[in-house]
Design an enzyme around this catalytic site. Structure first.
Site, mmCIF file in Angstrom:
data_model
loop_
_atom_site.group_PDB
_atom_site.id
_atom_site.type_symbol
_atom_site.label_atom_id
_atom_site.label_comp_id
_atom_site.label_asym_id
_atom_site.label_seq_id
_atom_site.Cartn_x
_atom_site.Cartn_y
_atom_site.Cartn_z
ATOM 1 N N HIS A 25 12.917 28.891 -7.626
ATOM 2 C CA HIS A 25 12.728 30.318 -7.353
ATOM 3 C C HIS A 25 11.534 30.881 -8.125
ATOM 4 C CE1 HIS A 25 14.151 31.399 -11.368
ATOM 5 N NE2 HIS A 25 15.042 30.428 -11.212
ATOM 6 N N GLU A 109 22.475 27.493 -10.763
ATOM 7 C CA GLU A 109 21.874 26.955 -11.979
ATOM 8 C C GLU A 109 22.939 26.522 -12.976
ATOM 9 O OE1 GLU A 109 19.839 25.321 -13.303
ATOM 10 O OE2 GLU A 109 18.174 26.462 -14.161
#
Length: 227
Positions: A25, A109
């Site tokens: 990202h 994550e």
């Protein structure tokens, strides 16, 4: 059909791999200050710089199979972590590809637990030596968090399932630095203790090819989206 590339893993049996394009990202306010941003909190969103990076990544992914890595199949599938920053980056890629964004919670994550949103200096002040131990041991977890090995156990099945359904095709995975390190590390048969050595800049592309019998090839790691 995927064409063999010069220097690619030799396969004389005609087996065809799945290609996974791993996109980290773009930057967030926590990325910009170097704070730990894990899977315990869905936010934050991308910054203005992060949105620009996402647009650059979308253009880079769109060119795969043409100007970039012409031996790869054009991307057809797009899946992302549930974290806001990954969803926003994936949305930019989806608009460019004309593809819907799927979500897999297993791609979130690594969980930093009590270290969430803290800077390394702040972690060191309260847990001396533990951050380095987390990176280098592969099995040490933060309080209420995950080790690299824990992360690999969660992410590995998601990646294997995606690869099994993408033979002969290219799938794009929008995720996070530690997640991408785990995928690359597994592809290289590296132990979790070595995964922290893989550098994955924001909105970079890493490419892994996976054959049905488990053979894996790392094509690129941390390739910049903008050139």
């Amino acid at each position: 059909m995927v064409r063999p590339a010069p220097g690619a893993l030799a396969r004389y049996d005609g087996a065809v791999p799945a290609t996974l394009v791993l996109v980290r990202h773009g930057v967030t306010p926590l990325t910009e200050v170097g704070a730990l941003s894990g899977g315990d909190v869905l936010g934050p969103s991308l910054t203005t710089v992060g949105r620009r990076q996402a647009a650059q990544a979308a253009d880079a992914v769109f060119r795969l199979g043409t100007e970039r890595w012409a031996d790869l199949a054009r991307p057809q599938t797009l899946v992302a972590s549930p974290m806001v920053r990954a969803q926003e980056t994936a949305a930019a890629i989806g608009r460019r590809l004309g593809a819907p964004v799927g979500t897999d919670d297993r791609l979130a994550e690594v969980r930093f637990g009590a270290w969430e949103s803290l800077t390394p200096v702040e972690v060191e002040a309260s847990w001396p030596g533990d951050l380095a131990k987390w990176v280098t041991s592969g099995t040490f977890a933060p309080p209420e968090g995950e080790s690299y090995a824990d992360l690999g156990d969660r992410v590995g099945p998601a990646v294997d399932e995606l690869a099994a359904g993408s033979v002969g095709r290219t799938a794009v995975v929008v995720a996070h630095a530690a997640v991408i390190r785990s995928v690359v590390g597994r592809a290289l048969d590296a132990p979790p203790s070595a995964w922290g050595r893989v550098r994955v800049p924001p909105c970079s592309l890493s490419i892994v090819r996976i054959w049905p019998d488990g053979d894996r090839e790392v094509t690129a790691v941390g390739h910049p989206a903008a050139d």
